[in-house]
Design a protein around this motif. Sequence first.
Motif, PDB file in Angstrom:
ATOM      1  N   GLY A  10       2.019   5.914   3.741  1.00 34.16           N
ATOM      2  CA  GLY A  10       2.727   5.968   2.472  1.00 34.16           C
ATOM      3  C   GLY A  10       2.491   7.262   1.722  1.00 34.16           C
ATOM      4  N   THR A  11       2.741   7.233   0.427  1.00 36.74           N
ATOM      5  CA  THR A  11       2.694   8.447  -0.376  1.00 36.74           C
ATOM      6  C   THR A  11       1.316   8.662  -0.992  1.00 36.74           C
ATOM      7  OG1 THR A  11       5.042   8.236  -0.868  1.00 36.74           O
ATOM      8  CG2 THR A  11       3.759   9.665  -2.308  1.00 36.74           C
ATOM      9  N   GLN A  44       3.891  12.451   1.920  1.00 37.58           N
ATOM     10  CA  GLN A  44       4.134  11.131   2.512  1.00 37.58           C
ATOM     11  C   GLN A  44       3.619  11.110   3.941  1.00 37.58           C
ATOM     12  OE1 GLN A  44       8.106   9.556   2.378  1.00 37.58           O
ATOM     13  NE2 GLN A  44       7.218   7.513   2.490  1.00 37.58           N
ATOM     14  N   ARG A  70       3.248  15.459  -4.103  1.00 39.32           N
ATOM     15  CA  ARG A  70       3.314  14.227  -3.313  1.00 39.32           C
ATOM     16  C   ARG A  70       3.472  14.559  -1.839  1.00 39.32           C
ATOM     17  NH1 ARG A  70       7.438  10.280  -4.906  1.00 39.32           N
ATOM     18  NH2 ARG A  70       8.794  12.029  -4.545  1.00 39.32           N
ATOM     19  N   GLN A  97       8.475  -4.447   0.377  1.00 44.30           N
ATOM     20  CA  GLN A  97       7.600  -3.915  -0.656  1.00 44.30           C
ATOM     21  C   GLN A  97       6.252  -4.612  -0.622  1.00 44.30           C
ATOM     22  OE1 GLN A  97       9.964  -4.438  -4.145  1.00 44.30           O
ATOM     23  NE2 GLN A  97      11.256  -2.695  -3.691  1.00 44.30           N
ATOM     24  N   HIS A 112      -3.500   7.253  -3.889  1.00 40.57           N
ATOM     25  CA  HIS A 112      -2.660   6.594  -2.886  1.00 40.57           C
ATOM     26  C   HIS A 112      -1.989   5.413  -3.564  1.00 40.57           C
ATOM     27  CE1 HIS A 112      -2.247   4.024   0.945  1.00 40.57           C
ATOM     28  NE2 HIS A 112      -1.363   4.994   1.025  1.00 40.57           N
ATOM     29  N   ARG A 113      -0.658   5.390  -3.528  1.00 40.29           N
ATOM     30  CA  ARG A 113       0.132   4.348  -4.198  1.00 40.29           C
ATOM     31  C   ARG A 113      -0.219   4.244  -5.675  1.00 40.29           C
ATOM     32  NH1 ARG A 113      -0.805   0.369   0.490  1.00 40.29           N
ATOM     33  NH2 ARG A 113      -2.405  -0.319  -0.924  1.00 40.29           N
ATOM     34  N   GLU A 158       4.064  -3.040   1.922  1.00 40.77           N
ATOM     35  CA  GLU A 158       3.490  -1.795   1.414  1.00 40.77           C
ATOM     36  C   GLU A 158       2.268  -2.084   0.556  1.00 40.77           C
ATOM     37  OE1 GLU A 158       3.899   1.652   1.263  1.00 40.77           O
ATOM     38  OE2 GLU A 158       5.098   1.362   3.050  1.00 40.77           O
ATOM     39  N   GLN A 159       2.336  -3.070  -0.291  1.00 41.72           N
ATOM     40  CA  GLN A 159       1.257  -3.328  -1.239  1.00 41.72           C
ATOM     41  C   GLN A 159       0.077  -4.061  -0.616  1.00 41.72           C
ATOM     42  OE1 GLN A 159       1.120  -2.096  -4.311  1.00 41.72           O
ATOM     43  NE2 GLN A 159       3.021  -1.067  -3.838  1.00 41.72           N
TER      44      GLN A 159
END
Length: 143
Positions: free
Chosen positions: A117-118, A135, A133, A106, A40-41, A109-110
């Motif tokens: 997410g992806t 999502q 991948r 961003q 993940h990420r 997201e982090q």
Amino acid sequence: ELEAEPGAEPLPVLVPDRSDSAQLRCRAQGVPGVWLHWEHRGQPLRPDDARFQEHQWREGPWTSSLLTVANISQDRARLRDRYHQPNWDQYKKRQRYQYHNWAQEQNWEQEENQTLGTFTCIAQNSLGTARRRIQLRLAGTGR
């Protein structure tokens, strides 16, 4: 060989509005046999992380993996708090086109997004690696 689903990559999986979990599926075959794992990420999933549960099995030449992602409602609530404006009409008089602080997006997201997410399903054997991948997004949003 990773089993391919029709459509563009990353393959979108939408989480319905009142759902708190989602299941991601991945299936691969190879000679010699393959081993599957998830990221993940870009980071491997930690085995002690209760949000993610993986079940892996073999069916003939195929190895399958089912990843259950839990606690999606926490990220849904964070998104609603971040983007829901109780007095939305106050924004009507603003200019039509505005630039957004993409770096801030961003960072969300982090730092805050723990389950969306992806995700990447990785199939490996002694001859190589293949990736698929997927999502994970909330239904009805652009996220």
